[in-house]
Motif scaffolding. Sequence first.
Motif, PDB file in Angstrom:
ATOM      1  N   ASP A 198       0.858  -1.184   0.000  1.00 13.28           N
ATOM      2  CA  ASP A 198       0.000   0.000   0.000  1.00 13.28           C
ATOM      3  C   ASP A 198       0.896   1.236   0.000  1.00 13.28           C
ATOM      4  O   ASP A 198       1.401   1.666   1.036  1.00 13.28           O
ATOM      5  N   MET A 199       1.130   1.812  -1.162  1.00 15.01           N
ATOM      6  CA  MET A 199       2.085   2.905  -1.280  1.00 15.01           C
ATOM      7  C   MET A 199       1.615   4.184  -0.601  1.00 15.01           C
ATOM      8  O   MET A 199       2.428   5.056  -0.282  1.00 15.01           O
ATOM      9  N   SER A 200       0.331   4.306  -0.347  1.00 13.26           N
ATOM     10  CA  SER A 200      -0.149   5.476   0.388  1.00 13.26           C
ATOM     11  C   SER A 200       0.374   5.467   1.824  1.00 13.26           C
ATOM     12  O   SER A 200       0.487   6.515   2.463  1.00 13.26           O
ATOM     13  N   ILE A 201       0.715   4.279   2.329  1.00 15.92           N
ATOM     14  CA  ILE A 201       1.300   4.152   3.666  1.00 15.92           C
ATOM     15  C   ILE A 201       2.821   4.260   3.590  1.00 15.92           C
ATOM     16  O   ILE A 201       3.453   5.001   4.346  1.00 15.92           O
ATOM     17  N   MET A 202       3.421   3.530   2.674  1.00 18.00           N
ATOM     18  CA  MET A 202       4.877   3.466   2.609  1.00 18.00           C
ATOM     19  C   MET A 202       5.506   4.835   2.307  1.00 18.00           C
ATOM     20  O   MET A 202       6.550   5.187   2.848  1.00 18.00           O
TER      21      MET A 202
END
Length: 531
Positions: A198-202
């Motif tokens: 989940d790139m919105s988190i990373m």
Amino acid sequence: MNAYLNKNDQYFYLFMTTAVLLILAVPVGFANIYLGYFHNESPCTLCWFERIGMVIIGVLGMFILRYGPQVKYIVCVFLFASYGIYMGIRHTASWWQRDVGIGLGDKLVGAHTYTWAVVVYWCVVVVMSLALLFIRKKSSVMRDLASEKMEPKPLSLYSKIVFTLSFIVVCSNAFQALIVNGIPPFTGKSNPERLTFDMSIMTKTWTTEVWSRLVKFNLLGKNVPESVFIKDLNEPKNLTFERDSSKGAFEINKSIISLNRSYEITIPELNQFKSINAIAYNKNSDEFALITNEMAVVYTKDFNRSNGFVLFDKTNGNDMKYIVGATFVGDKLIIGAFNKTFSGTQKVSKEVKIDPMLEWQAFKQTSGSIMPAFFSHKEGWYEPSRKYILTIRSKQNYVHSYTNDGNFLYLITVPNQFSPKLILSYANIKDYLLSGESVLSVDKNLKLKKDRNINDYYIIAADIIGDKMLALSLRYSTMLVIDYKNAKIIDVYTINGLENPKSMAVKNDIIYILDRTNDHKDIIKTYKNPL
């Protein structure tokens, strides 16, 4: 195996192919695929440094398989193995002295994964050395080693499989690095979160903090505190000392009374030494001990004549670069260094025969009837030893004072930029293992100035009288009275007339303070004991 190669050469390339598999596809692949994708464990910055070294060595191994053992490839393998050993030790060393079981991440065969870097890189050195050791003089491998030409070698099926697996592992690591750390200029993290796609988190935790460390590069590291201050011997440039007691954290309305009597130290045995660093008093024998930074020890009653003298072999043994304090535990003199390491002496009667070997090992010079306070019994001989106290709260602090109450040895830290608190540590004199540590606090009946604390007091000497401890602060020229069993400052006094005090000892109602004058002389100044 390749048919045109002799048996010895075939075994060499089989050996090298397996080595590439074991360093690249197995440890790097295990960390990346199993720990990363199945356990969601993300590598920290140092882990990435270790992995990158393994990848480079694996790629060098593939070059050797394809073009033969060129000297430049072999040299690079050893260079990157050296780099990897350093990175592995650097990563692991921060955890070696912690309690059993403490560490980061998962374990592999009972050891945390980052500790395996040291093993893997050592194996690279050993395997590469063995591979070279068994190359025969007339083999094609030896010809490749001596030749400047680079001729591609056909790869066996086994080598092709290892190449393919290695390529997949390298690409997978690059993919993981991109997700966890981001694209340049983003860098690795000291404490990464779990892996998710989940790139919105990373992307929220991508950081560039590593670059700021390079700007402040220091060969000693970023967390090395300044050393202790000893006038004319060691004066850290960042340390300054305000001597006016009214500028300190306390409102002080009491002063230590000076007796206006000073003693010049005229003991002949001490003339050859530059700096006398510590003083202690033995009430049993009514004697003082003076100790130089070179670890010359003199027993004296009047500061003019010696009643016993030894010069330690300071060089051989645990580091005791700066001597900062001394105290008598019974008749045993404890000589303390800034790094919580200490040695000692004990006077004995002339009838006591001191082992000649023990005496020779401990002392360069001796007047006799003085033996080292600490030694161990070996098979048929004795060995002098030095003690040290391992602390927890004060691990990043040096000390400048040693004292005892007959049961425990007490040390007080000096503050620094990384650990600014004053910490009282104590160890049982039966085994000198840490018994406790407390941050000094102020008794409720003693008031501090607004927005002030005690962390800038610089305690350079201490002694215990009854149930209280006197502690002399170089900064603000202040004598602190400490309830040492509760680690509380209960009273304060101004003390005037000192230039650069280094150590002190209390004899009955008199405080003897070792002071370094601004004209570079060590003298003894006396004050009335307020307790």
